[in-house]
Design an enzyme around this catalytic site. Structure first.
Site, PDB file in Angstrom:
ATOM      1  N   ALA A 273      47.956  39.993  44.681  1.00 47.04           N
ATOM      2  CA  ALA A 273      48.058  39.555  46.678  1.00 47.04           C
ATOM      3  C   ALA A 273      49.388  39.569  47.208  1.00 47.04           C
ATOM      4  O   ALA A 273      48.820  39.715  48.147  1.00 47.04           O
ATOM      5  CB  ALA A 273      47.748  38.025  46.811  1.00 47.04           C
TER       6      ALA A 273
ATOM      7  N   TYR B 165      36.753  40.492  37.851  1.00 45.79           N
ATOM      8  CA  TYR B 165      38.197  40.979  36.945  1.00 45.79           C
ATOM      9  C   TYR B 165      37.339  41.146  35.206  1.00 45.79           C
ATOM     10  O   TYR B 165      38.491  41.738  34.546  1.00 45.79           O
ATOM     11  CB  TYR B 165      39.348  40.835  37.040  1.00 45.79           C
ATOM     12  CG  TYR B 165      39.935  40.043  38.584  1.00 45.79           C
ATOM     13  CD1 TYR B 165      40.243  40.637  39.487  1.00 45.79           C
ATOM     14  CD2 TYR B 165      39.280  38.768  39.247  1.00 45.79           C
ATOM     15  CE1 TYR B 165      40.753  41.167  40.064  1.00 45.79           C
ATOM     16  CE2 TYR B 165      39.264  38.929  40.717  1.00 45.79           C
ATOM     17  CZ  TYR B 165      40.257  39.807  40.922  1.00 45.79           C
ATOM     18  OH  TYR B 165      40.829  39.955  42.493  1.00 45.79           O
TER      19      TYR B 165
ATOM     20  N   ASN C 221      50.621  45.868  39.313  1.00 47.12           N
ATOM     21  CA  ASN C 221      49.353  45.235  39.821  1.00 47.12           C
ATOM     22  C   ASN C 221      49.675  44.649  40.441  1.00 47.12           C
ATOM     23  O   ASN C 221      50.251  43.052  39.965  1.00 47.12           O
ATOM     24  CB  ASN C 221      48.427  44.683  38.709  1.00 47.12           C
ATOM     25  CG  ASN C 221      47.207  44.305  39.683  1.00 47.12           C
ATOM     26  OD1 ASN C 221      47.116  43.822  40.912  1.00 47.12           O
ATOM     27  ND2 ASN C 221      45.887  43.995  39.713  1.00 47.12           N
TER      28      ASN C 221
ATOM     29  N   PRO D  26      50.282  38.030  41.128  1.00 45.01           N
ATOM     30  CA  PRO D  26      49.926  36.414  40.603  1.00 45.01           C
ATOM     31  C   PRO D  26      49.282  35.540  40.380  1.00 45.01           C
ATOM     32  O   PRO D  26      47.765  36.680  41.263  1.00 45.01           O
ATOM     33  CB  PRO D  26      50.095  35.221  42.400  1.00 45.01           C
ATOM     34  CG  PRO D  26      50.284  36.878  43.210  1.00 45.01           C
ATOM     35  CD  PRO D  26      51.333  38.173  42.724  1.00 45.01           C
ATOM     36  N   ASN D  27      48.644  35.207  39.740  1.00 47.06           N
ATOM     37  CA  ASN D  27      46.787  34.359  38.880  1.00 47.06           C
ATOM     38  C   ASN D  27      46.000  36.061  38.220  1.00 47.06           C
ATOM     39  O   ASN D  27      45.272  35.608  37.625  1.00 47.06           O
ATOM     40  CB  ASN D  27      46.061  34.570  40.452  1.00 47.06           C
ATOM     41  CG  ASN D  27      46.310  33.555  40.677  1.00 47.06           C
ATOM     42  OD1 ASN D  27      46.456  32.319  41.478  1.00 47.06           O
ATOM     43  ND2 ASN D  27      46.866  34.398  42.656  1.00 47.06           N
TER      44      ASN D  27
ATOM     45  N   HIS E 237      44.650  48.328  40.426  1.00 46.16           N
ATOM     46  CA  HIS E 237      43.894  47.252  40.761  1.00 46.16           C
ATOM     47  C   HIS E 237      42.741  47.505  40.007  1.00 46.16           C
ATOM     48  O   HIS E 237      42.423  48.402  39.313  1.00 46.16           O
ATOM     49  CB  HIS E 237      43.357  47.317  42.125  1.00 46.16           C
ATOM     50  CG  HIS E 237      44.472  47.316  43.213  1.00 46.16           C
ATOM     51  ND1 HIS E 237      45.384  45.796  43.586  1.00 46.16           N
ATOM     52  CD2 HIS E 237      45.446  48.388  43.598  1.00 46.16           C
ATOM     53  CE1 HIS E 237      46.407  46.116  44.373  1.00 46.16           C
ATOM     54  NE2 HIS E 237      46.712  47.366  44.812  1.00 46.16           N
TER      55      HIS E 237
ATOM     56  N   ARG F 271      39.040  34.155  35.367  1.00 41.94           N
ATOM     57  CA  ARG F 271      38.702  34.413  36.418  1.00 41.94           C
ATOM     58  C   ARG F 271      38.104  34.745  37.054  1.00 41.94           C
ATOM     59  O   ARG F 271      37.596  36.176  37.143  1.00 41.94           O
ATOM     60  CB  ARG F 271      40.500  34.557  36.898  1.00 41.94           C
ATOM     61  CG  ARG F 271      40.710  34.922  38.645  1.00 41.94           C
ATOM     62  CD  ARG F 271      42.434  35.354  38.925  1.00 41.94           C
ATOM     63  NE  ARG F 271      41.857  34.951  40.156  1.00 41.94           N
ATOM     64  CZ  ARG F 271      43.060  36.862  40.848  1.00 41.94           C
ATOM     65  NH1 ARG F 271      43.616  37.802  40.402  1.00 41.94           N
ATOM     66  NH2 ARG F 271      42.842  36.747  42.704  1.00 41.94           N
TER      67      ARG F 271
ATOM     68  N   GLU G 298      50.677  52.186  41.706  1.00 45.87           N
ATOM     69  CA  GLU G 298      49.653  50.796  41.807  1.00 45.87           C
ATOM     70  C   GLU G 298      48.737  50.880  41.088  1.00 45.87           C
ATOM     71  O   GLU G 298      48.146  51.917  41.741  1.00 45.87           O
ATOM     72  CB  GLU G 298      50.116  51.058  43.508  1.00 45.87           C
ATOM     73  CG  GLU G 298      48.657  49.356  43.738  1.00 45.87           C
ATOM     74  CD  GLU G 298      49.217  49.237  45.533  1.00 45.87           C
ATOM     75  OE1 GLU G 298      49.770  50.589  46.509  1.00 45.87           O
ATOM     76  OE2 GLU G 298      48.210  48.792  45.643  1.00 45.87           O
TER      77      GLU G 298
ATOM     78  N   ARG H 277      36.458  44.734  48.880  1.00 48.48           N
ATOM     79  CA  ARG H 277      36.058  43.763  49.344  1.00 48.48           C
ATOM     80  C   ARG H 277      36.641  42.877  50.675  1.00 48.48           C
ATOM     81  O   ARG H 277      36.309  43.976  50.985  1.00 48.48           O
ATOM     82  CB  ARG H 277      36.773  43.277  48.517  1.00 48.48           C
ATOM     83  CG  ARG H 277      36.723  43.514  46.667  1.00 48.48           C
ATOM     84  CD  ARG H 277      37.456  42.706  45.387  1.00 48.48           C
ATOM     85  NE  ARG H 277      37.645  41.523  45.503  1.00 48.48           N
ATOM     86  CZ  ARG H 277      38.068  41.702  44.983  1.00 48.48           C
ATOM     87  NH1 ARG H 277      39.391  41.262  44.266  1.00 48.48           N
ATOM     88  NH2 ARG H 277      38.056  40.095  45.029  1.00 48.48           N
TER      89      ARG H 277
END
Ligand code: DQA
Length: 145
Positions: free
Chosen positions: A76, A23, A73, A10-11, A102, A18, A100, A109
């Site tokens: 969330a 990012y 990825n 998502p996003n 990111h 964003r 996985e 964070r």
């Protein structure tokens, strides 16, 4: 030629606009281009994005059925989706690599980002290198095949 599924949660369709401080300023099409270039004639890149957990789970089932390696990825979903974890476990338990990735380093964070429910079943995890996280994952997957 091996196909590699590059699946984004998502996003991530909003990459480019964003939180560019976190990012970067490049979008998913730029990611597709760099991975396709890196893959050359070693792999075909199939890059997708969804905001829908069910659709992402369906893509895991597809990876199992077609025995296609995955760069994931989970965005969330990383932090709470046991449904996606169980589906991703089907991939790795079938002996198919799932890396996985990111863009940011979630451990640097907010506290809620420090937990990944996916990492425990992933083949490996790469985080914090911007788009290079995906490029490193692609190198790993090509090396594993
Ligand atoms: C992310 C990190 C996640 O915490 C976040 O929810 C994202 C992107 C990353 O690529 O850095 O959407 O997965």
């Amino acid at each position: 030629m091996t196909t590699v599924l590059v699946l984004n949660g998502p996003n991530l369709s909003r990459l480019g606009s964003r939180e560019p401080d976190v990012y970067g300023s490049q979008d998913l099409e730029a990611l597709r281009a760099v991975l396709t270039s890196d893959a050359g004639d070693e792999a075909t890149i199939e890059l997708r994005q969804t905001d829908d957990e069910g659709e992402m789970i369906g893509w895991m089932h597809e990876a199992v059925d077609s025995r296609t390696p995955v760069i994931l990825n989970p965005a969330a979903f990383t932090h709470y989706s046991y449904g996606l974890r169980d589906a991703a476990a089907l991939v790795t338990k079938a002996g198919i690599p799932l890396v996985e990735v990111h863009i940011s380093n979630p451990h640097a964070r907010e506290t809620f980002r420090h937990t990944s429910v996916i990492s425990g079943i992933a083949t490996g995890v790469i985080a914090g290198f911007g788009f290079d996280s995906y490029r490193l994952a692609l190198r790993a997957i090509i090396g594993l095949n």
